[in-house]
Design a protein around this motif. Structure first.
Motif, short mmCIF file in Angstrom:
data_model
loop_
_atom_site.label_atom_id
_atom_site.label_comp_id
_atom_site.label_asym_id
_atom_site.label_seq_id
_atom_site.Cartn_x
_atom_site.Cartn_y
_atom_site.Cartn_z
N HIS B 87 42.98 32.37 39.15
CA HIS B 87 41.69 32.56 39.80
C HIS B 87 41.71 31.91 41.18
O HIS B 87 41.99 30.72 41.32
N VAL B 88 41.47 32.73 42.19
CA VAL B 88 41.43 32.23 43.56
C VAL B 88 40.11 32.74 44.15
O VAL B 88 39.97 33.94 44.44
N GLY B 89 39.15 31.83 44.29
CA GLY B 89 37.82 32.24 44.75
C GLY B 89 37.24 33.24 43.76
O GLY B 89 37.21 33.00 42.55
N GLU B 90 36.82 34.37 44.26
CA GLU B 90 36.21 35.40 43.41
C GLU B 90 37.27 36.29 42.75
O GLU B 90 36.94 37.10 41.90
N GLN B 91 38.51 36.18 43.22
CA GLN B 91 39.57 37.07 42.76
C GLN B 91 40.32 36.50 41.55
O GLN B 91 40.51 35.28 41.47
N THR B 92 40.75 37.37 40.66
CA THR B 92 41.67 36.98 39.58
C THR B 92 42.91 37.86 39.69
O THR B 92 42.82 39.09 39.71
N TYR B 93 44.07 37.22 39.80
CA TYR B 93 45.35 37.91 39.84
C TYR B 93 45.97 37.79 38.45
O TYR B 93 46.21 36.68 37.99
N THR B 94 46.21 38.93 37.82
CA THR B 94 46.73 38.89 36.46
C THR B 94 48.13 39.48 36.43
O THR B 94 48.36 40.60 36.92
N VAL B 95 49.06 38.73 35.89
CA VAL B 95 50.42 39.22 35.70
C VAL B 95 50.74 39.14 34.21
O VAL B 95 50.30 38.21 33.52
N THR B 96 51.41 40.16 33.71
CA THR B 96 51.63 40.28 32.26
C THR B 96 53.12 40.49 31.98
O THR B 96 53.57 41.61 31.75
#
Lengths: 124, 124
Positions: B87-96
């Motif tokens: 979670h960076v600010g309003e963004q969520t970066y998802t890696v699977t």
């Protein structure tokens, strides 16, 4: 130069499809000369073509269906989660391995390792 | 004598938990001396403890959550699919990724390979 990710994706899809409805000869044709098969991981590593052919020949004639759940491709290799359902009379035996494959420049499989255990097979 | 499957399952669960909310020191403590890390597969293989520590230190201080999707254990090794959301600010970066690990007799990780590519990261 490793095989292209899109080529690897095609081969993985084709492999899963053939495990479901292909012949052992068609599956073996996806393997490079000198390829190895370890299925499940921890069992004897098959490293000759006749051994690999015999391994898949055990599937010939069984009524099966397969489904690719997800695949990850990196560095000329792939890891993928899939399901194999084998129908015997009224029963369906489903095993859901995670396989890891490496590939040569032409997209032929150079090694396969299948991660699954007894706990990953269910019958219904 | 490979580590017990239940021990391996515990370590995989602990690893995923620590990637989410642990420190790099706690993660490195799960690795055996001489262990290797290749993340993603095809990148430089880290084979010294300082390199592995530096790799995980890059995660320290980031707000993350993780979830183990599925794990397969065989022959003293594991393959598992998991999700890491950052979670960076309003963004969520998802890696699977799908990770593959080997273990020593005590259940310490002797190698880790992470299969994922750019296509396996999404932001929302």
């Amino acid at each position: 130069m490793a095989a292209d990710p899109e080529r690897i994706r095609e081969v993985v899809n084709r492999y899963v499809e053939l495990v479901g409805s292909g012949t052992s000869e068609e599956i073996v044709a996806l393997y490079a000369e000198g390829a190895t098969v370890e299925d499940p991981v921890g069992s004897e590593v098959l490293s000759d073509r006749d051994g690999i052919r015999a391994f898949y020949a055990g599937l010939d004639g069984l009524e099966k269906d397969t489904r690719l759940v997800t695949v990850r491709i990196a560095g000329g290799a792939a890891a993928f989660h899939f399901e194999v359902g084998t129908h015997v009379g009224e029963q369906t035996y489903t095993v859901t391995p995670i396989d890891v494959m490496t590939f040569d420049d032409d997209g032929l499989i150079t090694s396969m390792k299948a991660f699954w255990g007894d706990a990953d097979m269910v019958s219904a």
